[in-house]
Design a protein around this motif. Structure first.
Motif, PDB file in Angstrom:
ATOM      1  N   ASN A 176      -9.468   3.811   6.892  1.00  0.00           N
ATOM      2  CA  ASN A 176      -8.754   2.708   7.524  1.00  0.00           C
ATOM      3  C   ASN A 176      -9.490   2.397   8.821  1.00  0.00           C
ATOM      4  O   ASN A 176      -9.572   3.250   9.708  1.00  0.00           O
ATOM      5  CB  ASN A 176      -7.300   3.094   7.808  1.00  0.00           C
ATOM      6  CG  ASN A 176      -6.509   1.967   8.426  1.00  0.00           C
ATOM      7  OD1 ASN A 176      -6.792   1.521   9.532  1.00  0.00           O
ATOM      8  ND2 ASN A 176      -5.496   1.501   7.721  1.00  0.00           N
ATOM      9  N   ALA A 178      -1.840   4.753  -2.777  1.00  0.00           N
ATOM     10  CA  ALA A 178      -3.021   4.172  -2.118  1.00  0.00           C
ATOM     11  C   ALA A 178      -4.246   5.050  -2.330  1.00  0.00           C
ATOM     12  O   ALA A 178      -5.001   5.348  -1.411  1.00  0.00           O
ATOM     13  CB  ALA A 178      -2.765   3.956  -0.631  1.00  0.00           C
ATOM     14  N   ARG A 187      -4.615   8.042  -0.082  1.00  0.00           N
ATOM     15  CA  ARG A 187      -4.615   7.855   1.370  1.00  0.00           C
ATOM     16  C   ARG A 187      -3.235   8.118   1.968  1.00  0.00           C
ATOM     17  O   ARG A 187      -3.118   8.627   3.083  1.00  0.00           O
ATOM     18  CB  ARG A 187      -5.092   6.442   1.703  1.00  0.00           C
ATOM     19  CG  ARG A 187      -6.553   6.184   1.343  1.00  0.00           C
ATOM     20  CD  ARG A 187      -6.880   4.700   1.445  1.00  0.00           C
ATOM     21  NE  ARG A 187      -8.273   4.420   1.183  1.00  0.00           N
ATOM     22  CZ  ARG A 187      -8.810   4.288  -0.024  1.00  0.00           C
ATOM     23  NH1 ARG A 187      -8.039   4.434  -1.092  1.00  0.00           N
ATOM     24  NH2 ARG A 187     -10.087   4.022  -0.180  1.00  0.00           N
ATOM     25  N   MET A 211       0.819  -1.211   0.000  1.00  0.00           N
ATOM     26  CA  MET A 211       0.000   0.000   0.000  1.00  0.00           C
ATOM     27  C   MET A 211       0.851   1.258   0.000  1.00  0.00           C
ATOM     28  O   MET A 211       0.533   2.239  -0.668  1.00  0.00           O
ATOM     29  CB  MET A 211      -0.930   0.013   1.220  1.00  0.00           C
ATOM     30  CG  MET A 211      -2.214  -0.773   1.004  1.00  0.00           C
ATOM     31  SD  MET A 211      -3.229  -0.867   2.492  1.00  0.00           S
ATOM     32  CE  MET A 211      -2.973   0.698   3.236  1.00  0.00           C
ATOM     33  N   THR A 239      -8.064   0.051   3.893  1.00  0.00           N
ATOM     34  CA  THR A 239      -8.349   1.209   3.027  1.00  0.00           C
ATOM     35  C   THR A 239      -9.827   1.600   3.055  1.00  0.00           C
ATOM     36  O   THR A 239     -10.273   2.380   2.225  1.00  0.00           O
ATOM     37  CB  THR A 239      -7.945   0.912   1.572  1.00  0.00           C
ATOM     38  OG1 THR A 239      -8.645  -0.248   1.107  1.00  0.00           O
ATOM     39  CG2 THR A 239      -6.455   0.663   1.466  1.00  0.00           C
TER      40      THR A 239
END
Length: 456
Positions: free
Chosen positions: A352, A297, A300, A270, A404
Motif C-alpha cells: 500500500n 485482499a 493484505r 477491499m 494494494t
C-alpha cells in the motif's frame, strides 16, 4: 501529548517549507530530447531482470545476516551503469541536473531528498541510502527518456516498447498459465497494468497515431495478462478523471467528490467484499481468482494490522524503504505466523503506497504523497484537453491501484516510469500552451527558440 506536538510540528513545517523550497529551487530548463536507446535499454533491463533472474530468500532479514545474492549484485551493477551514463550526460551538459527541479517534477524530487534524509533515523541506514540513490538514478533516467518537446506524439511508441519487453520477459509464464486455462492475470504483475492503461490513455487522448489500433490491442492484452482484481477495480478512476479534467468548475468539483467516493468504495470493497457473496462470486468467476483470495485482499487484510501496529508510533517514519523491507525489526511477527499457521512470516512490503510513505518518512511522507498526486493535476489544468484527461485519469488510477501496491513510495518500479511519463507530457503541453503565438518575420515565438539539447 508529545506525539500530537510532533504531528502538528511536522505538518506545519511542511506547509510552510514547501512553498519556500518551490520558489527557491524551481528551474525552467528547455526540454532535454536526449537519445532514447541507452537510458531506455538500461531502464527496461533493470525493471524486468527480476522476472528472469532472481535468487529467492525465505528469511526476510537474510540480506542483513548473509549478505547479497547474485541477483542483488546484478541489480546494483545495473544501477551503477545507469548512474555512469547519467554522469556522462551531466559532464556533456550540466543543464541535465536542472530537469528534476522543473515543475511538475520538483515535488517528487523533493520527496526523494527527504527519503535520503530519513537515513539519519532509519532502522537500516545503508539500505535506505541505496534505495534512495536507486530511485534518484532511475527517476532521472526516466526524465531523460520522456522529457522531450514531442513526447505527446511519441509517448505511445515508448510505452509500447516497455510493454513488449515485459511480455517477452514473461512469455514462459504466460504459456504455462494458458496451458492451465488461465487467461486473466496469466502473468500477474501488480505494476504493469498501470503502464498498459497509460498506453491506452496515450492512444485515446493523445495526438493521432498511425499504429493506434495495434497499440490499443497491445494495451488491452497487457492489462489482461498482468491484471489483478485491484488494477481492474482501479479503472473506475476514468470517470471522475474525465470530470476533473473539464474546464467547467461545477464538473470539476463533482469529479473530485466522485473521486473521493470511488476511493472510499475501493477501500470498502477491499476489506468488506465478503459481505457481498453474490458480488464476490461474480468477481471470482470474471477474474479467475479464488473467493478467499479476493475476500481478504490477497492476504493484505491479514498483515496490514501488524504493519500498522509496527509503525504507528514512528511519526517521522523508520527510514525510506527500510521500514517496508525490514518491518519485522520493529515488531515480532510470530503472532501473525501463528494466525496463518506458518513457521514464520516475513513482510517485505506494505503493499500500500500510502502505508509505505507513512512507514518510511511518517507525516512528512504522507504530505509528500498527497502533494505528488495533486500537483500534476493542478499543473496540467492549463494544458490542452487531451493532456488534462491523460494526467487526471492516470493519477487517480495510480492512487487507487496504490492501495494494494508499493506505488511510488517504496522503491523505483514501473509505476514511477508511468508517473514521470505523464509529468513530462504535462510539462510539454503546458510549455506549448504558454508559448506566445507571435506572427511576423521580425519576431519569433518561444516554440522556435525552444531548442532541444545536443546529443552527447
Amino acid at each position: 501529548m508529545l506525539n500530537a506536538l510532533i504531528a502538528v510540528g511536522a505538518a506545519t513545517w511542511f506547509t510552510v517549507a514547501y512553498p519556500v523550497l518551490r520558489r527557491r529551487l524551481e528551474t525552467h530548463p528547455p526540454s532535454g530530447g536526449a537519445p532514447l536507446f541507452w537510458p531506455l535499454a538500461l531502464l527496461v533491463v533493470f525493471a524486468f531482470m527480476p522476472l528472469v533472474f532472481t535468487v529467492p530468500r525465505e528469511d526476510g532479514n537474510a540480506v542483513l545476516e548473509q549478505g547479497l545474492t547474485a541477483s542483488n549484485v546484478v541489480t546494483i551493477v545495473l544501477t551503477g551503469l545507469t548512474a555512469f551514463y547519467l554522469v556522462v550526460k551531466v559532464a556533456a551538459d550540466r543543464r541535465v541536473l536542472l530537469l528534476p527541479f522543473a515543475m511538475p517534477y520538483l515535488p517528487f524530487t523533493l520527496m526523494i531528498g527527504m527519503n535520503g534524509v530519513s537515513a539519519a533515523w532509519s532502522i537500516v541506514p545503508t539500505y535506505t541510502l541505496y534505495r534512495t540513490a536507486e530511485l534518484a538514478v532511475f527517476t532521472l533516467a526516466c526524465i531523460l527518456i520522456f522529457d522531450r518537446p514531442d513526447i505527446r506524439r511519441r509517448l505511445a511508441d515508448i510505452l509500447a516498447i516497455v510493454t513488449l519487453a515485459w511480455l517477452v520477459a514473461v512469455t514462459p509464464e504466460i504459456l504455462q498459465s494458458l496451458a492451465s486455462g488461465i487467461v486473466f492475470s496469466s502473468a500477474k504483475n501488480n505494476m504493469m497494468p498501470l503502464v498498459c492503461a497509460l498506453l491506452g490513455f496515450a492512444v485515446v487522448f493523445g495526438p493521432p497515431n498511425k499504429r493506434r489500433g495495434r497499440y490499443l490491442v497491445l494495451a488491452v492484452a497487457g492489462f489482461v495478462i498482468a491484471g489483478s482484481a485491484a488494477s481492474t477495480g482501479a479503472l473506475i478512476a476514468v470517470g471522475p478523471g474525465l470530470m476533473i479534467a473539464s474546464r467547467r468548475p461545477g464538473l470539476r468539483v463533482a469529479g473530485i467528490v466522485l473521486a473521493l467516493v470511488s476511493l472510499v468504495l475501493f477501500l470498502f470493497l477491499m476489506v468488506g467484499l465478503s459481505s457481498f457473496p453474490a458480488l464476490l462470486d461474480l468477481l471470482s468467476v470474471i477474474l479467475q481468482k479464488p473467493k478467499i483470495e479476493l475476500a481478504n485482499a490477497t492476504g493484505r487484510g491479514q498483515f496490514w494490522p501488524t504493519f500498522i501496529a509496527a509503525t504507528q508510533d514512528h511519526l517521522l517514519g523508520s527510514g525510506f524503504s527500510a521500514a517496508d523491507r525490514f518491518v519485522q525489526l520493529l515488531i515480532p511477527t510470530t503472532g501473525l505466523a501463528d494466525e496463518l499457521g506458518r513457521d514464520a512470516v516475513f513482510i517485505t512490503s506494505s503493499h500500500n503506497m500510502f502505508l509505505s510513505a507513512w512507514a518510511g518518512t511518517g507525516i512528512i511522507g504522507l504530505c509528500f504523497a498527497v502533494l505528488t498526486l495533486v500537483e500534476p493535476v493542478r499543473f496540467a489544468a492549463r494544458a490542452d484537453r487531451g493532456t488534462r484527461r491523460l494526467v487526471a485519469c492516470l493519477i487517480l488510477m495510480l492512487a487507487l491501484n496504490g492501495m494494494t501496491t508499493p506505488g511510488l513510495f517504496q522503491d523505483w518500479n514501473v509505476n514511477v516510469l508511468a508517473y514521470v511519463a505523464v509529468l513530462a507530457c504535462a510539462r510539454a503541453a503546458r510549455r506549448e500552451a504558454e508559448a506566445p503565438e507571435i506572427a511576423g518575420p521580425a519576431l519569433v515565438s518561444l516554440r522556435e527558440t525552444d531548442r532541444v539539447w545536443p546529443a552527447a
